[in-house]
Scaffold this motif. Sequence first.
Motif, PDB file in Angstrom:
ATOM      1  N   GLY A 137     -19.418  -4.269  -7.627  1.00 57.03           N
ATOM      2  CA  GLY A 137     -19.229  -4.936  -6.337  1.00 57.03           C
ATOM      3  C   GLY A 137     -17.747  -5.021  -5.982  1.00 57.03           C
ATOM      4  N   GLU A 138     -16.909  -5.379  -6.966  1.00 58.83           N
ATOM      5  CA  GLU A 138     -15.459  -5.440  -6.711  1.00 58.83           C
ATOM      6  C   GLU A 138     -14.928  -4.065  -6.329  1.00 58.83           C
ATOM      7  N   ILE A 139     -15.427  -3.055  -7.019  1.00 65.15           N
ATOM      8  CA  ILE A 139     -14.948  -1.690  -6.752  1.00 65.15           C
ATOM      9  C   ILE A 139     -15.359  -1.259  -5.334  1.00 65.15           C
ATOM     10  N   LYS A 140     -16.602  -1.565  -5.000  1.00 68.46           N
ATOM     11  CA  LYS A 140     -17.078  -1.234  -3.645  1.00 68.46           C
ATOM     12  C   LYS A 140     -16.191  -1.911  -2.582  1.00 68.46           C
ATOM     13  N   ASN A 141     -15.835  -3.155  -2.834  1.00 69.03           N
ATOM     14  CA  ASN A 141     -15.103  -3.934  -1.822  1.00 69.03           C
ATOM     15  C   ASN A 141     -13.601  -3.710  -1.819  1.00 69.03           C
ATOM     16  N   ARG A 142     -13.040  -3.208  -2.950  1.00 72.56           N
ATOM     17  CA  ARG A 142     -11.578  -3.192  -3.041  1.00 72.56           C
ATOM     18  C   ARG A 142     -10.946  -1.846  -3.406  1.00 72.56           C
ATOM     19  N   ALA A 143     -11.652  -1.000  -4.166  1.00 76.13           N
ATOM     20  CA  ALA A 143     -10.963   0.175  -4.726  1.00 76.13           C
ATOM     21  C   ALA A 143     -10.628   1.211  -3.647  1.00 76.13           C
ATOM     22  N   TYR A 164     -21.726   2.276  -4.584  1.00 71.59           N
ATOM     23  CA  TYR A 164     -20.683   1.479  -5.237  1.00 71.59           C
ATOM     24  C   TYR A 164     -19.270   2.055  -5.138  1.00 71.59           C
ATOM     25  N   SER A 165     -19.143   3.358  -4.878  1.00 71.46           N
ATOM     26  CA  SER A 165     -17.793   3.909  -5.042  1.00 71.46           C
ATOM     27  C   SER A 165     -17.354   4.734  -3.834  1.00 71.46           C
ATOM     28  N   SER A 166     -17.131   6.036  -4.013  1.00 70.24           N
ATOM     29  CA  SER A 166     -16.423   6.841  -3.005  1.00 70.24           C
ATOM     30  C   SER A 166     -16.893   6.660  -1.565  1.00 70.24           C
ATOM     31  N   PHE A 167     -18.194   6.681  -1.336  1.00 74.17           N
ATOM     32  CA  PHE A 167     -18.697   6.703   0.042  1.00 74.17           C
ATOM     33  C   PHE A 167     -19.093   5.321   0.568  1.00 74.17           C
ATOM     34  N   SER A 168     -19.072   4.319  -0.268  1.00 73.54           N
ATOM     35  CA  SER A 168     -19.571   3.010   0.166  1.00 73.54           C
ATOM     36  C   SER A 168     -18.526   2.285   1.024  1.00 73.54           C
ATOM     37  N   LYS A 169     -19.009   1.403   1.892  1.00 75.97           N
ATOM     38  CA  LYS A 169     -18.109   0.603   2.731  1.00 75.97           C
ATOM     39  C   LYS A 169     -18.164  -0.834   2.235  1.00 75.97           C
ATOM     40  N   GLY A 170     -16.988  -1.434   2.013  1.00 71.96           N
ATOM     41  CA  GLY A 170     -16.950  -2.806   1.519  1.00 71.96           C
ATOM     42  C   GLY A 170     -16.061  -3.678   2.374  1.00 71.96           C
ATOM     43  N   PHE A 171     -15.802  -4.902   1.892  1.00 69.70           N
ATOM     44  CA  PHE A 171     -15.069  -5.899   2.678  1.00 69.70           C
ATOM     45  C   PHE A 171     -13.653  -5.423   3.014  1.00 69.70           C
ATOM     46  N   PHE A 172     -12.939  -4.918   2.000  1.00 70.42           N
ATOM     47  CA  PHE A 172     -11.576  -4.418   2.241  1.00 70.42           C
ATOM     48  C   PHE A 172     -11.546  -2.891   2.336  1.00 70.42           C
ATOM     49  N   THR A 173     -12.707  -2.282   2.322  1.00 74.19           N
ATOM     50  CA  THR A 173     -12.778  -0.819   2.342  1.00 74.19           C
ATOM     51  C   THR A 173     -13.746  -0.386   3.444  1.00 74.19           C
ATOM     52  N   GLU A 174     -13.542  -0.984   4.613  1.00 72.35           N
ATOM     53  CA  GLU A 174     -14.531  -0.800   5.685  1.00 72.35           C
ATOM     54  C   GLU A 174     -14.589   0.622   6.224  1.00 72.35           C
ATOM     55  N   ARG A 177     -15.523   6.309   2.879  1.00 73.58           N
ATOM     56  CA  ARG A 177     -14.927   7.513   2.274  1.00 73.58           C
ATOM     57  C   ARG A 177     -13.556   7.833   2.881  1.00 73.58           C
ATOM     58  N   LYS A 178     -13.412   7.597   4.198  1.00 75.69           N
ATOM     59  CA  LYS A 178     -12.146   7.936   4.873  1.00 75.69           C
ATOM     60  C   LYS A 178     -10.986   7.088   4.353  1.00 75.69           C
ATOM     61  N   GLY A 179     -11.300   5.887   3.883  1.00 75.09           N
ATOM     62  CA  GLY A 179     -10.239   4.989   3.421  1.00 75.09           C
ATOM     63  C   GLY A 179      -9.979   5.088   1.929  1.00 75.09           C
ATOM     64  N   ARG A 180     -10.697   5.961   1.251  1.00 75.08           N
ATOM     65  CA  ARG A 180     -10.527   6.053  -0.211  1.00 75.08           C
ATOM     66  C   ARG A 180     -10.031   7.444  -0.591  1.00 75.08           C
ATOM     67  N   THR A 181      -9.235   7.486  -1.634  1.00 80.05           N
ATOM     68  CA  THR A 181      -8.853   8.778  -2.220  1.00 80.05           C
ATOM     69  C   THR A 181      -9.751   9.009  -3.427  1.00 80.05           C
ATOM     70  N   MET A 182     -10.372  10.163  -3.456  1.00 80.19           N
ATOM     71  CA  MET A 182     -11.277  10.486  -4.566  1.00 80.19           C
ATOM     72  C   MET A 182     -10.673  11.619  -5.391  1.00 80.19           C
ATOM     73  N   VAL A 183     -10.510  11.333  -6.680  1.00 83.43           N
ATOM     74  CA  VAL A 183      -9.943  12.321  -7.606  1.00 83.43           C
ATOM     75  C   VAL A 183     -11.012  12.686  -8.620  1.00 83.43           C
ATOM     76  N   VAL A 184     -11.155  13.954  -8.938  1.00 81.59           N
ATOM     77  CA  VAL A 184     -12.058  14.371 -10.016  1.00 81.59           C
ATOM     78  C   VAL A 184     -11.253  15.179 -11.029  1.00 81.59           C
ATOM     79  N   ILE A 185     -11.368  14.789 -12.294  1.00 84.37           N
ATOM     80  CA  ILE A 185     -10.716  15.531 -13.381  1.00 84.37           C
ATOM     81  C   ILE A 185     -11.824  16.078 -14.263  1.00 84.37           C
ATOM     82  N   ASP A 186     -11.865  17.376 -14.412  1.00 80.22           N
ATOM     83  CA  ASP A 186     -12.958  17.976 -15.193  1.00 80.22           C
ATOM     84  C   ASP A 186     -12.548  19.372 -15.652  1.00 80.22           C
ATOM     85  N   VAL A 187     -13.397  19.952 -16.487  1.00 77.15           N
ATOM     86  CA  VAL A 187     -13.083  21.291 -16.985  1.00 77.15           C
ATOM     87  C   VAL A 187     -13.679  22.389 -16.095  1.00 77.15           C
TER      88      VAL A 187
END
Length: 434
Positions: A137-143, A164-174, A177-187
Amino acid sequence: MPVIKDAVCSLCGSLCDDITVTVEDNKITKIENACILGHSKFVGMFEHDRIETPMIRKDGELVPVSYEEAIEAAAKILVNSRRILSYGWCSTSCEAVSGAIELAEETGSVIDSTANVCHGPSALAAQEKGSPSASLGEIKNRADVIVFWGCNPVHAHPRHMSRYSSFSKGFFTEKGRKGRTMVVIDVRKTDTAKLADNYVEIEQGSDLLLITALRSIVNGHEDVVPETVAGVPKAEVLELAETLKNAKFVCIFFGMGVTQSRSKYKNGDAVSSLISDLNQHTKAVMIGMRGHYNVTGFGQVATWETGFPMAIDFARGYPYYNPGETGANDLLVREEPDAAIIAAADPGAHFPQKAVRHLAKIPVIQIDPYANPTTEIADVVIPSAIVGIEAEGTAYRMDAISLRMKKLIDTRFKTDEEIVKDLTAKVRELKRGA
Ligand code: SF4
């Protein structure tokens, strides 16, 4: 027709608790909100290879018996064995796990969970360095910066990013997806990586190098970082470190690509240190992308009841823990157990050949709703109700938030909790009579 709202999906560690289920004639006929994996569990349970009745192996064949006969046969195996392995317990309720721990203590067994072959190394890392975390919930609202490292939620946790994460809209992340930076680290460029703003492709088994380089940069020592780290040019590593440092709230979600690759628990240990370092600059947390829906719950219950999260050996009369020595595979490869009880897991399909070969030689008691390769080597098979559909119970989400799973339909099968209670009572009765 009953419509049940806010049911919990008992499939993956996301434990989505907004599922709407329609029941007609004691059958689930409609599911709303679940992803394709969750849907297959709710509706597909009628099509899967269900174990229809308790069974005991006689002359090489599994023959149907009553629950009472199966429990008596299982209890006799446990009472007559000296080194019992109890394994699995991550796709069932916390109440069943608690009962299984009591049974392990009663019989002096080793009890281990499926975490030992997935996120177990991160539990070891957490013991050494801690695990700075937050609720989903914190991550959805703040990250505002989300990192997926060595995991592929598009396929393994399909609703994670939207709830909960990249695409969700929260209180401080209204802006979502547009307001979040999504990084993927993989092989390799997974389907999750295709959705990222920044995909960092690393060489296989080199996670520790990249984590260490990021720590150096975050701590102001970029001069010690070579021109290429883990196959990634230094300029990209510097850019990634800046993204993390300049975030308002970072969450690193990590998967088995981190916990089961080279350096194993040291990777988790280093991620935890990186999170501590980042907290000198901003708010940063980490969460393991747990697979089985209640693998987190096993760790919670085991830790509060024994002090340890998995691989707990009761042979001395008190809990002893040393993964690498007391893990399920450690014991089986050393051919130590003389009996095993396997619940809600399938080592027959997933363990190394040497471990399975030993399992095939000893009496095996299986508790599971479904037939699987472990059934082929089991001597006593006890079918159970599906928790979250045919039985209620408690489970812990990947962020260690507990949720109550509902019973949706009636069943003729006993629950894991009841089976373990009956088994413990029968073991005590046999021991008293011995
Ligand atoms: Fe179920 Fe996981 Fe899909 Fe949520 S993401 S509906 S918990 S399988």
